[in-house]
Design a protein around this motif. Structure first.
Motif, PDB file in Angstrom:
ATOM      1  N   GLU A 150      67.292  26.561 -63.617  1.00  0.00           N
ATOM      2  CA  GLU A 150      67.463  25.452 -64.548  1.00  0.00           C
ATOM      3  C   GLU A 150      67.699  24.164 -63.774  1.00  0.00           C
ATOM      4  OE1 GLU A 150      69.914  26.851 -68.282  1.00  0.00           O
ATOM      5  OE2 GLU A 150      70.374  28.092 -66.549  1.00  0.00           O
TER       6      GLU A 150
ATOM      7  N   VAL B  25      66.854  21.272 -68.317  1.00  0.00           N
ATOM      8  CA  VAL B  25      67.945  21.144 -69.282  1.00  0.00           C
ATOM      9  C   VAL B  25      68.321  19.675 -69.409  1.00  0.00           C
ATOM     10  CG1 VAL B  25      70.310  21.783 -69.819  1.00  0.00           C
ATOM     11  CG2 VAL B  25      68.810  23.423 -68.693  1.00  0.00           C
TER      12      VAL B  25
ATOM     13  N   ASP C 164      70.069  18.617 -72.340  1.00  0.00           N
ATOM     14  CA  ASP C 164      71.172  18.522 -73.295  1.00  0.00           C
ATOM     15  C   ASP C 164      72.487  18.259 -72.559  1.00  0.00           C
ATOM     16  OD1 ASP C 164      72.596  18.740 -75.699  1.00  0.00           O
ATOM     17  OD2 ASP C 164      73.120  20.816 -75.197  1.00  0.00           O
TER      18      ASP C 164
ATOM     19  N   LYS D  41      75.268  20.891 -72.449  1.00  0.00           N
ATOM     20  CA  LYS D  41      74.979  21.996 -71.535  1.00  0.00           C
ATOM     21  C   LYS D  41      75.191  21.573 -70.083  1.00  0.00           C
ATOM     22  CE  LYS D  41      71.725  25.093 -73.765  1.00  0.00           C
ATOM     23  NZ  LYS D  41      70.312  24.995 -74.113  1.00  0.00           N
TER      24      LYS D  41
ATOM     25  N   GLY E 192      78.669  21.279 -69.471  1.00  0.00           N
ATOM     26  CA  GLY E 192      79.225  22.619 -69.565  1.00  0.00           C
ATOM     27  C   GLY E 192      79.203  23.364 -68.231  1.00  0.00           C
ATOM     28  N   TYR E 193      78.211  23.047 -67.406  1.00  0.00           N
ATOM     29  CA  TYR E 193      78.164  23.635 -66.064  1.00  0.00           C
ATOM     30  C   TYR E 193      79.115  22.925 -65.102  1.00  0.00           C
ATOM     31  CZ  TYR E 193      74.151  26.699 -66.861  1.00  0.00           C
ATOM     32  OH  TYR E 193      73.322  27.703 -67.293  1.00  0.00           O
TER      33      TYR E 193
END
Lengths: 319, 77
Positions: free
Chosen positions: B4, B36, B38, B41, B44-45
């Motif tokens: 990703e 990715v 978003d 997200k 979020g990582y």
């Protein structure tokens, strides 16, 4: 030490090419050779060392350091950290979310977001190489001032409700931070220099080329007539022109240097350059993901006003 | 393998995606490349500086345009 580049240009233009002193083409070529060699040398060396320093200031560390800091002190620290923390405008959103999520006040976050692109190493290198350390220093100090004041103003207005609602729901993931060895820091710095040079070299060459033409061909007092101290609207107009030129600080600064030598006052010049680096439409578009329209407008408005005030201030002091 | 690329689609993110593709091809690893964009997200990582690269759900690095060789290292280990 930077005299060596003047000598190099002398050697090439006067001795090797045997061009006649004082002619338009000679002066333009001399300017071009001196400035391109000097700027690329400075960019390579200074960005390398700045990157080494930067490898110690990760966004994660800055975030941890700023969390829990109050207005004022927090704004001052955020503006200063903005200079050394690596940042590109495409990271503005995750950085914004990460900051507010860890409880850094909105105004402090904005001080960082303003100073980081405005007082960046490429702009400072170009200013130092083309204008000298005094103007580079003035730019650094007034840039920090704009970031601190605008951040405090935004903080005082309590605008949290104009942050996109989902931002407050996001939970930031934890990362374990890798500790870099010196070899990795040097590798990182080399990669960073290459990355930056690859992106900006056409703009630098183009900017210095246009600057060289202005130096060689535009009459000395040309701008005094239009944008001199006699025109009170010159500063806001300069700021307006600067907004769409974003991400081209590298190409714009050499042109501005040439323009200033033709009579543009220093305050107007500084305001213009700050508008180029700090106010950008692409960044505004990106930031709509995390800010509602109202806050975006207040953000841009506050920064614009602060920059215009800086412009007037220096024009006033130095006239 | 799932790679990703985290980022809003800026020039550096696209270059990173290209480098990742090249690295996977060089190693002969079949992989699925996902971009990715978003924000929730990405954050979020734990990423605050884009672009970031995630291999099989694990963040390998961020804030830098990683070279093909570096990505080969991520894919191998």
């Amino acid at each position: 030490m930077l005299k060596i580049f003047t000598m190099l240009a002398n050697l090439v233009v006067y001795d090797w090419l045997g061009m006649e002193k004082g002619r338009h083409l000679t002066e333009a070529l001399h300017f071009f050779i001196e400035d391109t060699t000097k700027i690329f040398f400075l960019l390579t060396v200074i960005i390398f060392f700045v990157s080494i320093i930067r490898s110690f200031f990760t966004p994660e560390r800055t975030r941890r350091f700023l969390s829990g800091k109050k207005l004022f002190l927090g704004n001052i620290l955020a503006a200063m950290l903005g200079v050394v923390t690596p940042f590109c405008s495409c990271s503005a959103c995750p950085l914004f979310i990460g900051f507010v999520e860890s409880g850094i006040p909105l105004g402090v976050t904005f001080s960082f977001l303003i100073s980081s692109p405005m007082v960046n190493e490429v702009a400072l290198v170009l200013l130092f190489g083309l204008f000298g350390w005094k103007i580079a220093g003035l730019y650094l100090i007034s840039g920090l001032l704009v970031a601190i004041v605008a951040g405090i103003v935004i903080g005082k207005l309590n605008l949290e409700r104009y942050v996109q609602d989902y931002v407050w729901q996001i939970r930031m993931g934890e990362v374990q931070e890798a500790v870099m060895s010196w070899r990795e820091r040097i590798e990182y710095a080399r990669g960073y220099v290459k990355d930056i040079l690859r992106r900006i070299w056409p703009y630098v060459l183009g900017g210095i080329g246009v600057g060289a033409l202005i130096h060689g061909y535009v009459p000395e007092d040309f701008l005094l007539r239009y944008a001199g101290p006699g025109n009170p609207l010159a500063v806001p107009i300069a700021v307006l022109i600067g907004v769409p030129l974003y991400s081209n600080a590298a190409g714009v600064i050499p042109v501005v240097q040439a323009v200033m030598s033709k009579g543009l006052p220093l305050g107007t010049t500084l305001a213009f350059m700050m508008a180029v680096t700090a106010l950008s439409l692409p960044e505004a578009t990106i930031l709509t993901q995390v800010l509602k329209k109202e806050l975006l407008i207040i953000f841009f408005g506050t920064v614009s006003v602060a920059i215009i005030l800086v412009g007037y201030l220096f024009n006033f002091i130095l006239s | 393998m799932k790679i990703e690329i985290l980022g809003p689609g800026c020039a550096r993110c696209q270059q990173l995606a290209k480098n990742a593709e090249e690295a996977a091809k060089a190693l002969g690893i079949p992989c699925e490349l996902v971009k990715v964009t978003d924000m929730a997200k990405i954050v979020g990582y734990g990423v605050m500086a884009t672009p970031g690269i995630v291999v099989d759900g694990k963040l390998k690095g961020s804030g830098k345009l990683f070279t093909v060789d570096e990505i080969k290292g991520f894919l191998a280990g």
